[in-house]
Design a protein around this motif. Structure first.
Motif, PDB file in Angstrom:
ATOM      1  N   PRO A 112     -26.471 -12.078   5.889  1.00 16.74           N
ATOM      2  CA  PRO A 112     -27.139 -10.995   6.627  1.00 16.74           C
ATOM      3  C   PRO A 112     -26.740  -9.613   6.124  1.00 16.74           C
ATOM      4  CG  PRO A 112     -26.357 -12.675   8.142  1.00 16.74           C
ATOM      5  CD  PRO A 112     -25.804 -13.034   6.789  1.00 16.74           C
ATOM      6  N   LEU A 113     -25.453  -9.446   5.755  1.00 17.13           N
ATOM      7  CA  LEU A 113     -24.999  -8.138   5.280  1.00 17.13           C
ATOM      8  C   LEU A 113     -25.719  -7.751   4.002  1.00 17.13           C
ATOM      9  CD1 LEU A 113     -23.055  -5.808   5.774  1.00 17.13           C
ATOM     10  CD2 LEU A 113     -21.341  -7.051   4.437  1.00 17.13           C
ATOM     11  N   VAL A 126     -30.093 -13.260  10.780  1.00 15.45           N
ATOM     12  CA  VAL A 126     -30.700 -12.103  10.138  1.00 15.45           C
ATOM     13  C   VAL A 126     -31.742 -11.482  11.052  1.00 15.45           C
ATOM     14  CG1 VAL A 126     -32.174 -11.371   8.216  1.00 15.45           C
ATOM     15  CG2 VAL A 126     -30.240 -12.893   7.792  1.00 15.45           C
ATOM     16  N   LEU A 127     -32.443 -12.323  11.827  1.00 17.23           N
ATOM     17  CA  LEU A 127     -33.538 -11.847  12.672  1.00 17.23           C
ATOM     18  C   LEU A 127     -33.056 -11.383  14.037  1.00 17.23           C
ATOM     19  CD1 LEU A 127     -36.039 -14.697  11.829  1.00 17.23           C
ATOM     20  CD2 LEU A 127     -35.921 -12.438  10.799  1.00 17.23           C
ATOM     21  N   GLU A 135     -17.222 -12.740   4.089  1.00 17.18           N
ATOM     22  CA  GLU A 135     -18.070 -12.054   5.066  1.00 17.18           C
ATOM     23  C   GLU A 135     -17.245 -11.093   5.909  1.00 17.18           C
ATOM     24  OE1 GLU A 135     -19.831 -15.375   7.087  1.00 17.18           O
ATOM     25  OE2 GLU A 135     -21.657 -15.299   5.873  1.00 17.18           O
ATOM     26  N   GLN A 136     -16.008 -11.495   6.242  1.00 10.44           N
ATOM     27  CA  GLN A 136     -15.166 -10.640   7.075  1.00 10.44           C
ATOM     28  C   GLN A 136     -14.735  -9.376   6.335  1.00 10.44           C
ATOM     29  OE1 GLN A 136     -11.896 -13.009   8.485  1.00 10.44           O
ATOM     30  NE2 GLN A 136     -13.237 -14.676   9.147  1.00 10.44           N
ATOM     31  N   THR A 137     -14.457  -9.510   5.041  1.00 10.71           N
ATOM     32  CA  THR A 137     -13.914  -8.379   4.284  1.00 10.71           C
ATOM     33  C   THR A 137     -14.989  -7.535   3.618  1.00 10.71           C
ATOM     34  OG1 THR A 137     -13.690  -9.749   2.297  1.00 10.71           O
ATOM     35  CG2 THR A 137     -11.808  -9.678   3.829  1.00 10.71           C
ATOM     36  N   LEU A 185     -19.058 -11.790  16.241  1.00  8.92           N
ATOM     37  CA  LEU A 185     -18.529 -10.454  15.976  1.00  8.92           C
ATOM     38  C   LEU A 185     -18.810 -10.029  14.542  1.00  8.92           C
ATOM     39  CD1 LEU A 185     -15.065 -10.280  17.782  1.00  8.92           C
ATOM     40  CD2 LEU A 185     -17.016  -8.760  18.106  1.00  8.92           C
ATOM     41  N   ILE A 186     -18.665 -10.975  13.611  1.00 12.27           N
ATOM     42  CA  ILE A 186     -18.927 -10.660  12.207  1.00 12.27           C
ATOM     43  C   ILE A 186     -20.387 -10.272  12.021  1.00 12.27           C
ATOM     44  CG2 ILE A 186     -19.031 -11.669   9.895  1.00 12.27           C
ATOM     45  CD1 ILE A 186     -16.564 -13.356  10.746  1.00 12.27           C
ATOM     46  N   ARG A 187     -21.281 -11.025  12.678  1.00 11.82           N
ATOM     47  CA  ARG A 187     -22.706 -10.708  12.562  1.00 11.82           C
ATOM     48  C   ARG A 187     -22.998  -9.328  13.148  1.00 11.82           C
ATOM     49  NH1 ARG A 187     -23.851 -16.202  14.161  1.00 11.82           N
ATOM     50  NH2 ARG A 187     -24.417 -15.479  16.231  1.00 11.82           N
ATOM     51  N   ARG A 188     -22.326  -8.991  14.263  1.00  8.44           N
ATOM     52  CA  ARG A 188     -22.564  -7.680  14.854  1.00  8.44           C
ATOM     53  C   ARG A 188     -22.081  -6.569  13.925  1.00  8.44           C
ATOM     54  NH1 ARG A 188     -23.858  -6.807  20.009  1.00  8.44           N
ATOM     55  NH2 ARG A 188     -24.521  -4.849  19.104  1.00  8.44           N
ATOM     56  N   ALA A 189     -20.921  -6.784  13.277  1.00  5.12           N
ATOM     57  CA  ALA A 189     -20.401  -5.783  12.354  1.00  5.12           C
ATOM     58  C   ALA A 189     -21.361  -5.573  11.188  1.00  5.12           C
ATOM     59  CB  ALA A 189     -19.027  -6.203  11.846  1.00  5.12           C
TER      60      ALA A 189
END
Length: 849
Positions: free
Chosen positions: A691-692, A725-726, A656-658, A522-526
């Motif tokens: 990734p962000l 990331v990819l 990462e979450q915040t 979910l974090i990666r999707r955000a």
């Protein structure tokens, strides 16, 4: 009478039997008896060939027992299969001097001994063109070889057998042909008859009697003109005269039946030609009165319905496939076909490439049961365009109640259907974007919520609100705002995974349903969504930069109703707005994430960024073969004023979450560049990039400016990115990697083997290294599966000309194993734990060349 004359007479007698069509078994028996008489002490047999089974069967031979004849009822044709099977296969005389010593008689030795047989000569029976008919064999009670005279005798016998068999086959073939012709003649439903050249009946089938009312005996010798009306007689005679000249003719005449009734018939007459001479005439007659009456009725119907506004077709119920016998002009205009293209065809050709099985079954059932039917079906015009057809099928019955035809009334209701579908669609969809609206989203959410509870699987709602969208409407106009909303919707739809649902709630607010994703995914999707929306939008005449605030709510939030998840995600989105926008926030209501420790840690993390409580530690990366240090990885540590050193696992996921990972990542890059100035010029430092941060707009430009400001060449900096990331924005990610490479920066895939990205990208990615995840290294010496994965990655990387770095080395056994497998670089506590810069510089001598 001498012996030669006796042989000639015997042979002549057999030829007479063949000429007189004596039964074949009797003729074959006479041939064997003749040869036995001319060759004292011998026994002869004939075996006939059955091509369907490729076998020989015993057919004649009076000197053999019934058991022997039964044993030879199915002898295969092939080499080494007795004497007869071999002779048939090789198509030549085969001599067995001593049966008991011939291996080809295996399985038959005891039978031959019981029969008193010791020698066998067999020759094939062939037609002139070499077709196999059977074999002729001579047996002896003692070992024997044939003399020249015996050869002649065998050949003569085979020739007589061939003649008898061929004559018998010809006779049977002729009988079959005669029976077929007779069957066709007798059972043909039409009238079939033969006339002589004077025009008189020679023969007639029962169909002729049924049509004319005269029996075949009454017709014999009667002139065909007597059965034709006076008015039609000249036309009938002219047609007959043409046929007598060798030309086939067809005509329609009025027949006068035996009772004086008139009957319209269609007559086809064909010349009987033998040796190029016409010997008579065959005739076939058919009653076409009903057909003519039907055609007349159809013409009346046509005048009545041709002016109709609806399409009308009439089907023949008497034909198996119910062909169209009439189609009016409105039907042709509606479908685009010409009349000759539809007549004789079943209307199902309108169903096109994707017929509805249920509708087709209802239509077929109505036709089969001869019932009325009203149905709306999707049909296709000749040009391939679809239209909705309201179809009414009605049976047409004759005086006896028999269904003779079906009438189909067809009405094009496409416009009405489209209006209904449009109203139904927009009841559940947004008019501008075509996305589902709140009503449809809540219905799907209720379904997935129930499914998630039953399966104990995760479910999340992501609320998306565009930052500062109102100025776009106010300054550029609502038409530009609509174009932007549509572009945002299309961009969000492009990253939807199977099972996910995107909806537009109102204005600049979207909501995304995400089933089956764990917290990390979910974090990666955000992060993916934030990066996706931060990429500039190119609109006609405008280039707009956007950001968004995201709120996430999952089943961890205790909700009574599925719609509560939308409300919770909305609240979390407003919290993301308060945090500065362009970030995401996880709902912190009654769920697990609302505990005080979590809130406190997040606040302390923000204070740590403001008061420089972070520091970098460095862990060496050594050459696997020499042990020399080739680089180092920079790892962030949080030195808390009261709790001491906090490991990355405790704060990196929170950052990462915040969204705090962005300023933290920027600090790590800046500090690494400062520290590089204190390290040897040939040493590279690797930095982990989230990734962000990687997907953030301006990342490459900021990094280039940072290197330039500190005077650090790009080759000394290595960026480690995860496979995640990819997984999102792949094309954009690859473009970013190419830009980094142009700066001279080395990129590596970190934690390789734990993600889900496609290996197909690995061929074209502009990367130089891959780092094996420590989970494969920990048990490489104990678990063959992990060792196999590691070996596979190393082998693949070598062929792709990529360098492999293994992290997490803690034992000598692991180091030795990876070195032997060809790993390029090693990293782990076996060499050194991560050290502050001063300690790392002091210990560099231990890892020197």
């Amino acid at each position: 009478m001498n012996r030669f004359q006796q042989q000639l007479e015997a042979q002549q007698g057999i030829q007479d039997m063949i000429a007189q069509h004596a039964p074949l078994p009797r003729t074959l028996a006479a041939i064997t008896a003749m040869i036995e008489g001319q060759l004292p002490g011998s026994r002869c047999s004939v075996m006939l060939y059955h091509p369907d089974h490729h076998q020989l069967a015993f057919a004649a031979g009076a000197g053999f027992s019934a058991d022997y004849a039964r044993a030879l009822a199915a002898i295969p044709v092939g080499p080494g299969i007795g004497t007869c099977g071999s002779a048939a296969f090789h198509r030549r005389l085969v001599v067995t001097e001593h049966i008991a010593e011939d291996p080809g008689w295996n399985g038959f030795h005891r039978l031959a001994a019981a029969e008193g047989l010791q020698a066998c000569w067999s020759t094939p029976v062939l037609t002139r063109n070499g077709r196999l008919l059977g074999t002729f064999a001579i047996y002896h009670g003692q070992p024997a070889r044939p003399r020249a005279a015996d050869h002649e005798l065998v050949d003569r016998a085979a020739a007589l057998v061939a003649l008898a068999v061929m004559r018998d086959q010809d006779r049977q073939s002729l009988q079959v042909q005669e029976q077929r012709y007779r069957s066709l003649f007798l059972h043909h439903p039409d009238a079939v008859f033969e006339l002589d050249l004077d025009g008189r009946f020679v023969s007639a089938n029962p169909g002729t009697a049924a049509l004319t009312g005269f029996s075949p005996g009454e017709l014999a010798g009667r002139h065909h003109g007597e059965l034709v009306t006076v008015a039609d007689r000249p036309r009938a005679e002219a047609a007959f005269a043409d046929v007598c000249q060798g030309r086939a003719r067809q005509c329609e005449i009025t027949l006068v039946r035996a009772g004086g009734e008139f009957c319209l018939v269609e007559v086809t007459e064909l010349p009987i030609i033998v040796n190029q001479q016409v010997l008579g005439v065959y005739g076939i007659a058919r009653d076409i009165g009903r057909r003519r009456r039907d055609e007349s009725q159809l013409r009346l119907l046509q005048r009545g319905i041709e002016a109709s506004t609806n399409g009308v077709v009439i089907l023949d119920a008497g034909q198996p496939d119910h062909p169209i016998v009439y189609a009016n002009s409105p039907f042709l205009a509606m479908t685009g076909y010409r009349r000759e293209e539809v007549l004789g065809r079943n209307p199902r050709f309108l169903e096109g490439p994707d017929p509805d099985p249920a509708s087709a079954d209802r239509i077929e059932r109505a036709l089969r049961q001869q019932q009325e039917l009203q149905i709306t079906v999707r049909n296709y015009r000749k040009d391939g365009t679809a239209f909705w057809n309201r179809l009414v099928i009605s049976p047409v019955r004759d005086e006896q109640g028999n269904c003779t035809h079906f009438v189909e009334i067809q009405q094009d209701i496409t416009r009405q259907k489209e209006n209904e579908e449009r109203l139904a669609y927009y009841a559940g969809h947004d008019y501008l974007t075509g996305l589902p609206n709140r009503r449809q989203f809540e219905a799907r959410l209720a379904h997935d919520d129930e499914l998630s509870r039953r399966r104990h699987s995760p479910l999340a709602v992501c609320y998306i609100d565009l930052d500062d969208f109102k100025p776009v409407n106010d300054n550029l106009g609502h038409h530009v705002g609509d174009e932007l909303i549509l572009a945002v919707a299309n961009r969000l739809k492009s990253v939807l995974e199977p099972g996910e649902l995107l909806a537009r709630l109102s204005g600049d607010e979207f909501v995304l349903l995400l089933p089956g994703l764990d917290d990390k995914t979910l974090i990666r999707r955000a992060e993916q969504l934030l990066s996706l929306l931060s990429t500039p939008f190119e609109l006609p005449g405008h280039r707009l930069q956007l950001s968004a605030s995201l709120g996430i709510a999952t089943h961890a939030a205790r909700h009574r109703h599925p719609a509560d998840l939308i409300r919770f995600a909305d609240q979390a989105m407003f919290e993301a707005k308060r945090q500065g926008r362009n970030t995401w926030h996880w709902y912190e209501g009654d769920g697990n994430r609302s505990n005080g420790q979590y809130v406190l840690l997040r606040r302390e993390l923000q204070e740590a960024l403001q008061h420089n409580q972070f520091e970098l530690h460095y862990q060496p990366v050594v050459d696997a073969r020499t042990g020399a240090m080739r680089g180092a990885e920079a790892l962030a540590r949080w030195r808390h004023p009261h709790k001491g050193l906090i490991p990355p696992a405790a704060f990196i996921p929170l950052a990462e979450q915040t969204g705090q990972i962005i300023p933290l990542g920027q600090w790590v890059l800046q500090q690494a560049c400062r520290d590089l100035r204190q390290l040897p010029d040939d040493l590279t430092v690797a930095v982990n990039i989230s990734p962000l941060q990687f997907h953030r707009a301006g990342f490459v430009e900021e990094l280039g400016a940072l290197l330039e400001r500190h005077g650090i060449p790009g080759r000394r900096l290595e960026l480690e990115i995860t496979e995640g990331v990819l997984m999102t924005g792949t094309e954009q990610a690859i473009a970013t990697l190419h830009r980094l490479r142009r700066l001279g920066i080395v990129t590596a895939i970190d934690d390789f083997g734990t993600g889900f990205s496609s290996l197909s990208y690995l061929r074209t990615l502009p990367i130089q290294k891959i780092k094996l995840d420590r989970s494969f290294i920990a048990d490489i010496t104990d678990h063959p599966q992990s060792a196999a994965i590691v070996q596979g990655v190393i082998t693949m990387a070598r062929h792709l000309q990529l360098e492999v770095v293994a992290e997490g080395i803690e034992t000598e056994a692991q180091r030795r194993d990876l070195t032997e497998r060809g790993c390029d670089r090693l990293q782990g506590f076996y060499f050194s734990k991560p050290l502050p810069l001063a300690e790392f510089r002091a210990g560099m001598a231990h890892w020197g060349d």
